[in-house]
Design an enzyme around this catalytic site. Structure first.
Site, PDB file in Angstrom:
ATOM      1  N   CYS A  55      53.569  31.914  37.482  1.00  0.00           N
ATOM      2  CA  CYS A  55      52.636  32.500  37.139  1.00  0.00           C
ATOM      3  C   CYS A  55      52.452  32.767  36.148  1.00  0.00           C
ATOM      4  O   CYS A  55      53.337  34.119  35.664  1.00  0.00           O
ATOM      5  CB  CYS A  55      51.875  33.156  37.915  1.00  0.00           C
ATOM      6  SG  CYS A  55      50.353  33.195  38.781  1.00  0.00           S
ATOM      7  N   CYS A  59      50.095  40.265  38.311  1.00  0.00           N
ATOM      8  CA  CYS A  59      49.928  41.176  39.835  1.00  0.00           C
ATOM      9  C   CYS A  59      51.669  42.158  39.514  1.00  0.00           C
ATOM     10  O   CYS A  59      52.653  40.917  40.285  1.00  0.00           O
ATOM     11  CB  CYS A  59      49.638  39.926  40.265  1.00  0.00           C
ATOM     12  SG  CYS A  59      48.043  38.920  40.365  1.00  0.00           S
ATOM     13  N   CYS A  62      53.739  40.559  42.714  1.00  0.00           N
ATOM     14  CA  CYS A  62      54.726  39.496  43.399  1.00  0.00           C
ATOM     15  C   CYS A  62      55.162  39.020  42.209  1.00  0.00           C
ATOM     16  O   CYS A  62      55.690  38.900  40.886  1.00  0.00           O
ATOM     17  CB  CYS A  62      52.565  38.646  42.865  1.00  0.00           C
ATOM     18  SG  CYS A  62      53.139  37.326  42.833  1.00  0.00           S
ATOM     19  N   CYS A  99      47.456  26.954  55.578  1.00  0.00           N
ATOM     20  CA  CYS A  99      47.300  27.148  54.009  1.00  0.00           C
ATOM     21  C   CYS A  99      47.853  27.408  53.309  1.00  0.00           C
ATOM     22  O   CYS A  99      48.925  27.586  53.394  1.00  0.00           O
ATOM     23  CB  CYS A  99      47.406  29.080  54.813  1.00  0.00           C
ATOM     24  SG  CYS A  99      46.571  30.223  53.324  1.00  0.00           S
ATOM     25  N   CYS A 131      43.215  25.872  54.938  1.00  0.00           N
ATOM     26  CA  CYS A 131      43.045  26.738  53.635  1.00  0.00           C
ATOM     27  C   CYS A 131      43.758  26.377  53.151  1.00  0.00           C
ATOM     28  O   CYS A 131      44.520  26.200  52.500  1.00  0.00           O
ATOM     29  CB  CYS A 131      43.240  27.821  54.820  1.00  0.00           C
ATOM     30  SG  CYS A 131      42.823  29.669  53.756  1.00  0.00           S
ATOM     31  N   CYS A 191      38.137  33.826  53.812  1.00  0.00           N
ATOM     32  CA  CYS A 191      39.217  35.224  53.967  1.00  0.00           C
ATOM     33  C   CYS A 191      40.159  35.948  52.644  1.00  0.00           C
ATOM     34  O   CYS A 191      40.075  35.275  51.764  1.00  0.00           O
ATOM     35  CB  CYS A 191      40.472  34.192  53.980  1.00  0.00           C
ATOM     36  SG  CYS A 191      41.835  35.446  54.741  1.00  0.00           S
ATOM     37  N   ARG A 263      44.048  40.181  60.052  1.00  0.00           N
ATOM     38  CA  ARG A 263      45.188  39.563  60.051  1.00  0.00           C
ATOM     39  C   ARG A 263      46.606  40.451  59.717  1.00  0.00           C
ATOM     40  O   ARG A 263      46.277  40.697  58.748  1.00  0.00           O
ATOM     41  CB  ARG A 263      45.091  38.028  59.303  1.00  0.00           C
ATOM     42  CG  ARG A 263      46.279  36.962  59.280  1.00  0.00           C
ATOM     43  CD  ARG A 263      46.822  35.850  59.425  1.00  0.00           C
ATOM     44  NE  ARG A 263      45.209  35.474  59.032  1.00  0.00           N
ATOM     45  CZ  ARG A 263      44.692  34.819  57.850  1.00  0.00           C
ATOM     46  NH1 ARG A 263      44.602  35.209  57.249  1.00  0.00           N
ATOM     47  NH2 ARG A 263      43.320  33.678  58.598  1.00  0.00           N
TER      48      ARG A 263
HETATM   49  N1  SAM Z   1      47.775  32.873  43.122  1.00  0.00           N
HETATM   50  C1  SAM Z   1      46.079  32.559  43.883  1.00  0.00           C
HETATM   51  C2  SAM Z   1      46.436  34.396  43.992  1.00  0.00           C
HETATM   52  O1  SAM Z   1      46.664  35.207  43.361  1.00  0.00           O
HETATM   53  O2  SAM Z   1      45.011  34.695  44.611  1.00  0.00           O
HETATM   54  C3  SAM Z   1      47.038  32.446  45.153  1.00  0.00           C
HETATM   55  C4  SAM Z   1      48.176  32.658  45.772  1.00  0.00           C
HETATM   56  S1  SAM Z   1      48.743  34.938  45.917  1.00  0.00           S
HETATM   57  C5  SAM Z   1      50.457  35.187  46.054  1.00  0.00           C
HETATM   58  C6  SAM Z   1      47.996  34.662  46.955  1.00  0.00           C
HETATM   59  C7  SAM Z   1      47.784  36.809  48.391  1.00  0.00           C
HETATM   60  O3  SAM Z   1      49.262  36.819  48.039  1.00  0.00           O
HETATM   61  C8  SAM Z   1      47.474  38.035  46.816  1.00  0.00           C
HETATM   62  O4  SAM Z   1      46.670  38.005  46.656  1.00  0.00           O
HETATM   63  C9  SAM Z   1      48.492  39.013  47.297  1.00  0.00           C
HETATM   64  O5  SAM Z   1      48.089  39.993  47.589  1.00  0.00           O
HETATM   65  C10 SAM Z   1      49.292  38.353  48.367  1.00  0.00           C
HETATM   66  N2  SAM Z   1      50.548  39.134  47.542  1.00  0.00           N
HETATM   67  C11 SAM Z   1      51.413  38.208  46.511  1.00  0.00           C
HETATM   68  N3  SAM Z   1      53.010  39.068  46.707  1.00  0.00           N
HETATM   69  C12 SAM Z   1      52.676  39.657  47.804  1.00  0.00           C
HETATM   70  C13 SAM Z   1      53.766  40.676  47.992  1.00  0.00           C
HETATM   71  N4  SAM Z   1      55.167  41.008  47.517  1.00  0.00           N
HETATM   72  N5  SAM Z   1      53.306  41.220  49.061  1.00  0.00           N
HETATM   73  C14 SAM Z   1      52.308  41.202  50.500  1.00  0.00           C
HETATM   74  N6  SAM Z   1      51.548  40.609  50.002  1.00  0.00           N
HETATM   75  C15 SAM Z   1      51.284  39.920  48.594  1.00  0.00           C
HETATM   76  C1  DTB Z   2      47.487  36.485  52.521  1.00  0.00           C
HETATM   77  O1  DTB Z   2      47.112  37.913  52.282  1.00  0.00           O
HETATM   78  N1  DTB Z   2      48.656  37.223  52.453  1.00  0.00           N
HETATM   79  C2  DTB Z   2      49.734  35.712  52.370  1.00  0.00           C
HETATM   80  C3  DTB Z   2      48.205  35.024  52.266  1.00  0.00           C
HETATM   81  N2  DTB Z   2      46.918  35.724  51.715  1.00  0.00           N
HETATM   82  C4  DTB Z   2      48.565  33.960  51.019  1.00  0.00           C
HETATM   83  C5  DTB Z   2      51.092  35.667  51.230  1.00  0.00           C
HETATM   84  C6  DTB Z   2      51.315  36.815  51.170  1.00  0.00           C
HETATM   85  C7  DTB Z   2      52.588  36.842  50.718  1.00  0.00           C
HETATM   86  C8  DTB Z   2      53.998  37.649  50.737  1.00  0.00           C
HETATM   87  C9  DTB Z   2      54.680  37.318  49.527  1.00  0.00           C
HETATM   88  C10 DTB Z   2      55.724  35.833  49.384  1.00  0.00           C
HETATM   89  O2  DTB Z   2      56.324  35.364  50.328  1.00  0.00           O
HETATM   90  O3  DTB Z   2      55.911  35.331  48.405  1.00  0.00           O
HETATM   91 FE1  SF4 Z   3      50.033  34.678  40.355  1.00  0.00          FE
HETATM   92 FE2  SF4 Z   3      50.983  35.759  42.468  1.00  0.00          FE
HETATM   93 FE3  SF4 Z   3      49.102  37.387  40.964  1.00  0.00          FE
HETATM   94 FE4  SF4 Z   3      48.468  35.047  42.343  1.00  0.00          FE
HETATM   95  S1  SF4 Z   3      49.695  36.668  43.389  1.00  0.00           S
HETATM   96  S2  SF4 Z   3      47.975  35.091  40.255  1.00  0.00           S
HETATM   97  S3  SF4 Z   3      50.567  33.913  42.257  1.00  0.00           S
HETATM   98  S4  SF4 Z   3      51.113  36.181  40.234  1.00  0.00           S
END
Ligand code: SAM
Ligand code: DTB
Ligand code: SF4
Length: 320
Positions: A55, A59, A62, A99, A131, A191, A263
């Site tokens: 990506c 973030c 992430c 989802c 979702c 959500c 959640r």
């Molecule tokens: N790329 C899209 C976005 O960012 O909206 C959708 C997928 S993104 C991985 C969805 C959500 O996962 C993020 O907004 C964040 O709240 C959650 N997330 C990602 N990495 C995480 C982590 N290490 N711990 C907890 N939540 C995480």
């Molecule tokens: C949300 O609030 N938590 C989920 C879902 N929406 C998409 C994602 C959590 C991701 C945790 C890190 C991972 O597994 O990559």
């Molecule tokens: Fe990309 Fe992760 Fe950010 Fe979603 S949360 S936009 S997958 S870097």
């Protein structure tokens, strides 16, 4: 004021709730929960990462951001049959919401999006709530997903407006709010929640709850994630989230948004059953089930079924 259903609370009112003595806060949240929700029921959702890693965003939490060196395997958009196999298994294990997540900054009008539309149509036919979480969307894209049978869209604010720039620089809080508005206009269930443990203050958490509870309509579901600390990300050495912080956050969300599904999201592998029970007591009524979230581990269906049995909880039916 506390105890009333507060439609559009002020920051001061939220602060008053958030800072209540913990046991009083839990009791208050449990009371609201009993009044507005069926406390014996928990919504069971399963996640699938349909496009993983690579990506462009930054973030800081992430594992899927291309710029950090994490251990995940980058994977292009999955094939429809593979997605459906996974959805069927989730349904058979008792999940009612499926989802699909993609490591995209935003949706583009290309063949990949056409394929996601097909995922939505096919999963919808299985009788599950469908979702997606695909990043930013235009109103037209949201409408296309809605027409294909999308039930809900996940798009998190993640933290407060004030702290957002410390965590993400490649898009703005305003962008996030715009997408939420586009989703709402298409008639799709919203959500939207956040993460704790990013290094934010209590004030930031209160401010995020302020934004969520002051949206034109409360989100139908609010995920509260505890940061999963992934090696290679800038936040890998952050402190583990304190369970009492998680409980405080869930309880405040429950009181502010009585009709919303709250959640208990990422972070459950680091919580005992007793700690998770406290979260349910404080008003959580939804979880992600299945041994993986998007890229990180989660308790197995078997472990969660045993927990439900122990606590006397049942899975909530779809489309309730
Ligand atoms: N790329 C899209 C976005 O960012 O909206 C959708 C997928 S993104 C991985 C969805 C959500 O996962 C993020 O907004 C964040 O709240 C959650 N997330 C990602 N990495 C995480 C982590 N290490 N711990 C907890 N939540 C995480
Ligand atoms: C949300 O609030 N938590 C989920 C879902 N929406 C998409 C994602 C959590 C991701 C945790 C890190 C991972 O597994 O990559
Ligand atoms: Fe990309 Fe992760 Fe950010 Fe979603 S949360 S936009 S997958 S870097």
């Amino acid at each position: 004021m506390i105890g009333e259903m507060i439609r559009k609370p002020t920051v001061e009112e939220i602060k008053e709730i958030y800072n209540m003595p913990l046991l009083d806060l839990i009791f208050k949240a449990a009371t609201v929960h009993r009044e507005f929700q069926d406390t014996g029921e928990v919504q069971v959702c399963t996640l699938l990462s349909v496009k993983t890693g690579g990506c462009s965003e930054d973030c800081a939490y992430c594992p899927q951001a291309a710029r950090y060196h994490t251990d995940i395997t980058v994977q292009a958009l999955m094939q429809t049959n593979d997605v459906l196999d996974y959805a069927r298994k989730a349904k058979a294990a008792g999940s009612t919401r499926f989802c699909m997540g993609a490591a995209w900054r935003e949706v583009r009008d290309n063949r990949d999006f056409d394929r996601v539309i097909e995922f939505v149509q096919e999963v919808n036919k299985l009788g599950m709530e469908v979702c997606c979480t695909l990043g930013m969307l235009t109103e037209q894209q949201a409408q296309r997903l809605a027409d294909a049978g999308l039930y809900a869209y996940n798009h998190n604010l993640d933290t407060s407006k004030e702290y957002y720039g410390e965590i993400i620089t490649t898009r703005t809080y305003e962008d996030r709010l715009q997408t939420l508005d586009n989703v709402r206009k298409a008639g799709v269930s919203v959500c939207c929640g956040g993460i704790i443990g990013l290094g934010e203050t209590h004030e930031d958490r209160i401010n995020m709850l302020y934004t969520l509870s002051n949206l034109p309509e409360h989100p139908e579901s609010v995920p509260v994630n505890a940061l999963v600390r992934v090696k290679g990300t800038p936040l890998e050495n952050n402190d583990k989230v304190d369970i009492w912080d998680m409980v405080r956050m869930i309880a405040t969300a429950r009181i502010l948004m009585p009709r919303t599904m709250v959640r208990l999201s990422a972070g459950r592998t680091e919580m005992s059953i007793a700690e998770q029970a406290l979260c349910f007591m404080a008003g959580a009524n939804s979880i992600f089930a299945g041994d993986k979230l998007l890229t990180t581990p989660n308790p197995s269906f078997d472990e969660d079924n045993a927990m439900f049995e122990l606590l006397g909880l049942k899975a909530r039916k779809a489309f309730k």
